[in-house]
Structure formats: C-alpha cells, structure tokens
Design an enzyme around this catalytic site. Structure first.
Site, PDB file in Angstrom:
ATOM      1  N   CYS A  13       6.296   1.178  -5.908  1.00 24.63           N
ATOM      2  CA  CYS A  13       5.097   1.992  -5.644  1.00 24.63           C
ATOM      3  C   CYS A  13       4.506   1.588  -4.297  1.00 24.63           C
ATOM      4  CB  CYS A  13       4.021   1.750  -6.689  1.00 24.63           C
ATOM      5  SG  CYS A  13       4.618   1.786  -8.334  1.00 24.63           S
ATOM      6  N   LYS A  39       6.119   0.139 -24.877  1.00 26.33           N
ATOM      7  CA  LYS A  39       7.179   1.154 -24.757  1.00 26.33           C
ATOM      8  C   LYS A  39       7.729   1.028 -23.336  1.00 26.33           C
ATOM      9  CE  LYS A  39       8.368   4.964 -23.275  1.00 26.33           C
ATOM     10  NZ  LYS A  39       9.585   5.118 -22.441  1.00 26.33           N
ATOM     11  N   GLU A  90      -1.605   3.487 -13.170  1.00 29.25           N
ATOM     12  CA  GLU A  90      -1.114   2.972 -11.893  1.00 29.25           C
ATOM     13  C   GLU A  90       0.037   3.897 -11.496  1.00 29.25           C
ATOM     14  OE1 GLU A  90      -2.427   0.557 -10.091  1.00 29.25           O
ATOM     15  OE2 GLU A  90      -0.884   1.326  -8.769  1.00 29.25           O
ATOM     16  N   GLU A 150       5.779  11.073  -2.440  1.00 27.85           N
ATOM     17  CA  GLU A 150       6.493   9.846  -2.783  1.00 27.85           C
ATOM     18  C   GLU A 150       7.962  10.179  -3.074  1.00 27.85           C
ATOM     19  OE1 GLU A 150       5.598   7.740  -6.553  1.00 27.85           O
ATOM     20  OE2 GLU A 150       5.459   5.952  -5.304  1.00 27.85           O
TER      21      GLU A 150
HETATM   22  C1  UN1 Z   1       5.341  -1.694  -7.897  1.00 29.16           C
HETATM   23  O1  UN1 Z   1       5.832  -1.321  -6.851  1.00 29.16           O
HETATM   24  O2  UN1 Z   1       5.269  -0.922  -8.874  1.00 29.16           O
HETATM   25  O3  UN1 Z   1       3.408  -5.926  -4.351  1.00 29.16           O
HETATM   26  C2  UN1 Z   1       4.815  -3.059  -8.092  1.00 29.16           C
HETATM   27  C3  UN1 Z   1       4.560  -5.706  -4.725  1.00 29.16           C
HETATM   28  C4  UN1 Z   1       5.022  -6.269  -6.035  1.00 29.16           C
HETATM   29  C5  UN1 Z   1       4.664  -5.341  -7.148  1.00 29.16           C
HETATM   30  C6  UN1 Z   1       5.085  -3.937  -6.935  1.00 29.16           C
HETATM   31  N1  UN1 Z   1       4.416  -7.561  -6.249  1.00 29.16           N
HETATM   32  O4  UN1 Z   1       5.322  -5.052  -4.058  1.00 29.16           O
END
Ligand code: UN1
Length: 495
Positions: A286, A177, A252, A387
């Site tokens: 993230c 999804k 995550e 965040e």
């Molecule tokens: C994310 O920000 O959800 O290390 C993943 C990184 C990328 C992956 C980010 N390879 O910034």
C-alpha cells in the site's frame, strides 16, 4: 509428488474442517505447480461458529488482568523469534516476496508482539483533577467485544499481527479471516499464539473467500469492531455493513504514494530510495512509491540512471538469495498490472523499461512481471492516479516545489509521501503540507515502524490509525470515571 497438506480452521480451541467439507488450494506464485496446501473453503456457518466461540470466551478474557494477557503475547513473540527463518521461508513460498522481505514481515510481527506485550503493564489512561472538591477523575480503556479481522496477502503475518496483538491486549477476542492467497502465514501465526497459551475461543481462524466468510463476519451483530486492510471497494462494503448499527470499523485501503526528488537532492540516495520504494515487494505494498516526481534540472540524469538500475534488478523465485524481486501474487494481478501498462501507453506516457510479462524459461512457471517505468507522465494520467499494486512506477517532471506538493496531494489517496532534498526549510514545509498519514524525508515511502501510527488520509482510510498507541484506540473505547467522595451532591459547572 506428495499430496498437499490439508489445513483446518481453528475454532474454540479445535482444528476443524469447514462445515461444507470444501477446500481451496494455496499455490506458490513463483511456481504454480507447487501446491502448498489445501485450506478450508469456509462459509457463513463457520464464520458464525467462530464468532460464537469468540463471544463465549470474551467475558473471561476481558477480566484477565492485562499484564497476564501481555505475558502470553510476550511468549508468542519469543516463539516467533525462534521460528523466524522457517516462517519466512513458508511465507516466501506462498506469497512470493524475497526472503529478506519475508524475514522483515515476521520481524514486524515480533516487534508488534513485544510492543503490545509491554502495553499489558501500561494501557495508560488519564488521572486528572476534578473541578470539584473531594472528587476524583480518571479515564480507562475498555475492550469492545469480538473483533473481526480481515487481512490482505501482501503482509501475511505483519498485518494480522498489528491488528490481533492490539485487539488481544485490550481484552477483545478475535476471529481472523486471512487473504485466500496467503492463509499459511496466518495459520502459523494463530498456531503459535495458541501454543503460547491463549485460552480457547480467544483467537479463531476461518479461511475462505471474502464473499463467503468476510461478508458474514463484517455483518455479524456480535462483531463489535471490524479491522480491514485491502481494497477501497471492499473497505466501502465494510463501512456500509457496520454503519446501520454503528459497530466500529477501521479501514486501511489504497495508496498512490510519491517520492519527490528536488534538484538539490543526493541523487544516489534518491535512486536507491526510488528502486526500493517502487520495486520492493514487487510494488505490492500500500505504501509503494508508484509515483516519482523529479525536478526538471535533474530529470534526464535521474531517468537514465533509474531505468538502468531497474533493468538490472534480478527477478525470480524469492527463495533464491540472489533474486531481488519476486513474482506478482497471481496471474490475475499480473494481468491487472499489464492492463495498466497498456492504459499508460495509450495515454501517451513513455515506456522506459519493462512493460511485457515475463513468460520464457523458468518464468513460465510463475506470475512474473519485470520492473516497469513510465517517463514523462502527466499527473492526471490514470497510471499516475490509480493504485496499480505491481512493479510499475510513473515518473513525473516538475519545476517548483509548490508544484511537486500539489502533484503529491492531487490524488484520492493519502497514505505515504517522501521528499529528497538538502534544503531544511523545504523539508519542513513538505512535512507540514504533504497531506498523507506518513511522510519521509530523504527516505522512500515504505518502511513504517510499528510504534508510530500507520494509516492514511482521504480514500486511504476512515480516520483511524493502527500500530503504536493509535492501534489501541481502534480496539478500545474510553470510559471516564468520576468518584465523588465528598458525601454531598456537587454539580459540575454549577457549584
Ligand atoms: C502495506 O503496504 O500494506 O511501511 C503495509 C511499510 C511496511 C508496511 C506496509 N512496514 O512499507
């Protein structure tokens, strides 16, 4: 203008409309008049059908030798290589990040595909001596069943690939999804994997909202593992949905990552890192470096140069090769970003640059926000704690390395952290004491590679990691096997 293309779900080897016949628009965030396509606005009926298809395909896929499963993954990865440029362009159009970055996103899927294809001939367990004579001991990984995979919009192909390749190589079947803002990249990915030879039902795609598709998927008792990347609120829902019957989940979630700049740092390098970490992907990672803590001795100089360079970043449509930063994913996200800028201003942080939505001229077409820096932040301010997921960096002054590490660890999240220093002893102390799942020395907080564990501590995750060998752990369970060929009863711990 030509009517937008209509896309379908992929269930049990067929391209099908949502049962209810409804669709939603996938819109270009750099030009909201550009409708990329119409995707099925599916609901529980479609999610249930996809789970049934995945369940039906499971037994045969589980028993397909892992090297054969790996061959399909390998072929799919080769197809991704061949189509990389076109896939990246389509991704920039639906997600907004610049072409260099969407090429990187597809590359991350390619890397993961080849890595997991190789796992088809490894999937190592242990063989180990038994404590008893004429007895043999080993451990093997076994798949779980149907995996429900729920993915975000910021890495529209890379993140689905981390989860799907690992799930498939372990012998699970999948229902994906994807985020409603970026369904096309997932659609492309699923299409390629199926063209590479996956049997029907092994990988299914259902597009639609979190409430209507994600929720029934995560609650379904036949979904034996849910892997989710996204917000902490939704992560908690996944965790609660899986808890009553102990189905596995891998989460995550957010980050409030930091770059620490010591007084002995190579400042040019630290500036490059802070710009890339803070404003790459428009801060919508993230792993984004949304905090930069700077030693008081170099604070003024760093701030001046950081502001100068951030203001010069060219913002615009990511398909233009001269553009350095694309739009926010949509107006709502831009409003969230701007709301945080107002919060920061009210908290007393000093706005160094940016801070107003870009709405004039070409910018009026999309959801643009400029690189924004707050100086003189207190580590406890909301803009230094929460965040934001946008191009906003909070700069925090500090005096000692101990204080910097305390600031780094003083948030609810624990994904990524970084330190710029030439002091080897301090670098090793930081590697030991920064309580995050990723630590970088003299490099920014972004840029994880696919063969190492990826994930975070505290509210970032639930103790699991994806990518590399750790990713296999999410999608398999250990079985320890003891073979007694002595012909007698042997009692462990007794005989
Ligand atoms: C994310 O920000 O959800 O290390 C993943 C990184 C990328 C992956 C980010 N390879 O910034």
């Amino acid at each position: 203008m030509a009517a937008p293309k209509v896309y379908r779900n992929y269930i049990n080897g067929e391209w099908v409309e949502a049962g209810c016949g409804q669709t939603f628009e996938n819109v270009n965030p750099a030009d909201k008049s550009d409708v990329i396509g119409l995707f099925p606005a599916s609901d529980k009926v479609d999610a249930d059908e996809a789970v049934a298809a995945a369940q039906g395909a499971y037994e045969k896929w589980r028993l397909t030798p892992a090297p054969k499963r790996g061959e399909i993954l390998f072929r799919a990865s080769q197809m991704l290589v061949e189509r990389k440029e076109e896939l990246a362009r389509e991704m920039t159009r639906e997600m907004g990040k610049i072409l260099k970055e969407t090429r990187g996103d597809v590359q991350e899927a390619i890397d993961m595909g080849f890595y997991m294809a190789g796992e088809g001939r490894r999937l190592f367990g242990q063989t180990t001596p038994s404590e008893l004579v004429n007895k043999f001991a080993l451990s093997v990984r076994m798949p779980l069943g149907v995996a429900g995979i729920i993915t975000p919009w910021n890495f529209p192909m890379a993140i689905p690939s981390w989860k799907i390749f690992a799930a498939l190589i372990c012998g699970n079947t999948v229902v994906l999804k994807p985020a409603t803002d970026t369904p096309l990249s997932s659609w492309n990915f699923v299409k390629i994997l199926n063209e590479a030879g996956l049997p029907k039902g092994v990988l299914n795609l259902v597009t639609g909202s979190g409430g209507k598709v994600g929720t029934p998927l995560m609650k379904h008792s036949d979904v034996k593992v849910v892997s989710f990347t996204g917000s902490t609120e939704v992560g908690r829902m996944v965790s609660e949905a899986c808890a009553p019957d102990f189905r596995h989940c891998h989460l995550e979630m957010g980050g409030k990552n930091i770059i620490i700049v010591m007084d002995d740092a190579n400042l040019d390098l630290a500036l490059d890192g802070a710009l890339w970490g803070g404003f790459g992907t428009t801060g919508q990672r993230c792993t984004a470096a949304s905090r930069v803590a700077v030693h008081k001795k170099v604070y003024k100089e760093f701030l001046r140069r950081f502001g100068d360079r951030a203001q010069k970043l060219k913002v615009g449509n990511g398909l233009d090769p001269t553009v350095e930063m694309g739009p926010c994913i949509h107006d709502q996200q831009r409003d969230t970003v701007h709301n945080y800028v107002e919060i920061g201003t009210n908290e007393g942080a000093q706005l160094l640059c940016g801070g107003q939505p870009l709405t004039e001229g070409e910018y009026a077409k999309g959801s643009f926000y400029p690189p924004t820096i707050f100086a003189d932040c207190d580590p406890k301010m909301r803009i230094a704690q929460e965040e934001i997921f946008g191009p906003v960096v909070s700069v925090i002054p500090f005096e000692t390395a101990e204080e910097a590490i305390e600031i780094a660890n003083g948030v609810v999240y624990g994904l990524s952290s970084s330190i710029y220093t030439r002091d080897l002893n301090l670098a090793f102390r930081a590697m030991r004491d920064l309580y995050t799942g990723l630590v970088y020395i003299n490099a920014p907080t972004i840029g994880a590679e696919i063969h190492l564990p990826f994930g975070g501590t505290k509210c970032t995750g639930n103790g699991h990691r994806e990518a590399g060998q750790a990713g296999l752990d999410v999608f398999s369970e250990w079985k320890s096997i003891y073979v007694d060929f002595s012909g007698t009863l042997q009692r462990a711990q007794i005989d």
